[in-house]
Design an enzyme around this catalytic site. Structure first.
Site, PDB file in Angstrom:
ATOM      1  N   THR A 185       0.845  -1.193   0.000  1.00 24.78           N
ATOM      2  CA  THR A 185       0.000   0.000   0.000  1.00 24.78           C
ATOM      3  C   THR A 185       0.879   1.241   0.000  1.00 24.78           C
ATOM      4  O   THR A 185       1.916   1.253   0.661  1.00 24.78           O
ATOM      5  CB  THR A 185      -0.893  -0.014   1.265  1.00 24.78           C
TER       6      THR A 185
ATOM      7  N   SER B 254       2.272   5.243  -1.951  1.00 24.26           N
ATOM      8  CA  SER B 254       2.555   6.017  -3.166  1.00 24.26           C
ATOM      9  C   SER B 254       3.734   5.469  -3.960  1.00 24.26           C
ATOM     10  O   SER B 254       3.930   5.888  -5.100  1.00 24.26           O
ATOM     11  CB  SER B 254       2.810   7.473  -2.773  1.00 24.26           C
ATOM     12  N   THR B 255       4.520   4.575  -3.403  1.00 22.73           N
ATOM     13  CA  THR B 255       5.622   3.977  -4.161  1.00 22.73           C
ATOM     14  C   THR B 255       5.129   2.722  -4.888  1.00 22.73           C
ATOM     15  O   THR B 255       5.381   2.545  -6.091  1.00 22.73           O
ATOM     16  CB  THR B 255       6.817   3.647  -3.238  1.00 22.73           C
TER      17      THR B 255
ATOM     18  N   GLY C  40       5.984  -0.767   0.158  1.00 24.21           N
ATOM     19  CA  GLY C  40       6.811   0.367   0.543  1.00 24.21           C
ATOM     20  C   GLY C  40       7.200   0.254   2.006  1.00 24.21           C
ATOM     21  O   GLY C  40       6.892  -0.740   2.667  1.00 24.21           O
TER      22      GLY C  40
ATOM     23  N   ASP D  46       8.359   3.060   5.593  1.00 19.25           N
ATOM     24  CA  ASP D  46       8.545   4.442   6.054  1.00 19.25           C
ATOM     25  C   ASP D  46       9.978   4.700   6.499  1.00 19.25           C
ATOM     26  O   ASP D  46      10.473   5.819   6.368  1.00 19.25           O
ATOM     27  CB  ASP D  46       7.564   4.732   7.188  1.00 19.25           C
TER      28      ASP D  46
ATOM     29  N   GLY E  48       2.723   3.979   7.814  1.00 17.36           N
ATOM     30  CA  GLY E  48       2.429   5.392   7.573  1.00 17.36           C
ATOM     31  C   GLY E  48       1.078   5.572   6.896  1.00 17.36           C
ATOM     32  O   GLY E  48       0.362   6.537   7.146  1.00 17.36           O
ATOM     33  N   GLY E  49       0.740   4.619   6.055  1.00 20.81           N
ATOM     34  CA  GLY E  49      -0.555   4.681   5.353  1.00 20.81           C
ATOM     35  C   GLY E  49      -1.655   3.943   6.112  1.00 20.81           C
ATOM     36  O   GLY E  49      -2.789   3.860   5.646  1.00 20.81           O
TER      37      GLY E  49
ATOM     38  N   GLU F  13      -0.613  -5.644   5.805  1.00 28.98           N
ATOM     39  CA  GLU F  13       0.719  -5.741   5.191  1.00 28.98           C
ATOM     40  C   GLU F  13       1.571  -6.788   5.911  1.00 28.98           C
ATOM     41  O   GLU F  13       2.291  -7.561   5.274  1.00 28.98           O
ATOM     42  CB  GLU F  13       1.423  -4.378   5.245  1.00 28.98           C
TER      43      GLU F  13
HETATM   44  C1  5RP Z   1       1.333   1.768   4.485  1.00 30.85           C
HETATM   45  C2  5RP Z   1       2.797   1.610   4.484  1.00 30.85           C
HETATM   46  C3  5RP Z   1       3.517   2.160   3.316  1.00 30.85           C
HETATM   47  O1  5RP Z   1       4.190   1.120   2.696  1.00 30.85           O
HETATM   48  C4  5RP Z   1       4.490   3.191   3.788  1.00 30.85           C
HETATM   49  O2  5RP Z   1       3.778   4.180   4.499  1.00 30.85           O
HETATM   50  C5  5RP Z   1       5.233   3.833   2.624  1.00 30.85           C
HETATM   51  O3  5RP Z   1       4.341   4.569   1.842  1.00 30.85           O
HETATM   52  P1  5RP Z   1       4.796   5.433   0.605  1.00 30.85           P
HETATM   53  O4  5RP Z   1       5.306   4.500  -0.432  1.00 30.85           O
HETATM   54  O5  5RP Z   1       3.534   6.163   0.224  1.00 30.85           O
HETATM   55  O6  5RP Z   1       5.852   6.409   1.061  1.00 30.85           O
HETATM   56  O7  5RP Z   1       3.400   1.045   5.355  1.00 30.85           O
HETATM   57  O8  5RP Z   1       0.773   1.269   5.664  1.00 30.85           O
END
Ligand code: 5RP
Length: 231
Positions: free
Chosen positions: A33, A35-36, A89, A91, A103-104, A110
């Protein structure tokens, strides 16, 4: 002229798309999950349109929605016998392949999907590779009942923490739980700290992913480098 955001976005695209190269015909693919992974999914969507046959297991409602838009076939975790590869992804990641995720807000699904995956790949922009974990507060998923007591417990133990909110309200995970973001800058033994947290009733999961990732794809000048964990 690029500003920082443009550079970070370019890095996310670079590493996200690179990860799609590891997805092969017939695989069951865990989709993380954020943006990457968004860029991995964009590329995977194109690969599927061109005839690649895979099934994906999603880690969040937002990822499921995007997968459907892109025509990536989804299966539930219960429908698959195993997952070949999961791309996600993170953080923060340190040199020992330990990471903070969530973070998401998708840390629970996950972590479950990662656990059942033969191989886990993380895609990160360069700012996320750190010498010590903890600048990014640790997301801890807690059931709504009594979460104020959890906040108090953290504060009594001198951990600064905040209840995660969105624009209007308390943030809720896909499972309907809340997230408390805990400052762990003073923590040195992550394993012990993680056990301590998980032993507190009401804590569902933490964003400490200590022995999960096999490969990290990160930017290296205008290309990528792939860090591989020793077995
Ligand atoms: C979501 C996560 C994401 O993988 C993490 O926050 C990185 O996100 P992004 O690729 O948007 O920086 O752990 O729960």
């Amino acid at each position: 002229m690029f500003n920082d955001t443009d550079i970070v976005l370019a890095e996310k695209r670079l590493v996200g798309e690179k990860a799609a190269d590891f997805i092969k015909e017939g695989m069951i693919v865990g989709l993380g999950t954020g943006s990457t992974v968004y860029y991995t999914m964009q590329k995977l969507g194109r690969m599927v349109k061109e005839g690649l046959n895979i099934s994906a297991v999603s880690t969040s409602l937002s990822t499921s929605t995007l997968a459907k838009e892109l025509g990536i076939p989804l299966k539930s975790l219960n429908e698959v016998s195993r997952i070949d590869i999961t791309i996600d992804g993170a953080d923060e990641v340190d040199y020992m392949f330990r990471g903070i995720k969530g973070g998401g807000g998708a840390l629970l699904f996950e972590k479950i999907v990662a656990y059942y995956s033969d191989q886990n790949i993380w895609v990160i922009d360069s700012g996320k590779y750190v010498s010590k974990l903890g600048k990014f507060p640790l997301p801890v998923e807690v059931i709504p009942m009594g979460y104020i007591q959890f906040l108090k417990k953290m504060q009594e133990n001198n951990y600064k923490c905040v209840l995660r909110k969105n624009e209007k309200d308390i943030f809720k995970t896909d499972s309907g739980n809340v997230i408390i973001d805990v400052n762990i800058e003073k923590v040195t033994d992550y394993q012990e700290f993680n056990h301590w947290l998980l032993n507190i009733p009401g804590v569902v999961e933490t964003g400490l992913f200590l022995d999960v990732v096999d490969k990290i794809i990160m930017p290296d000048k205008n290309d990528v480098k792939i860090l591989i964990k020793d077995k």
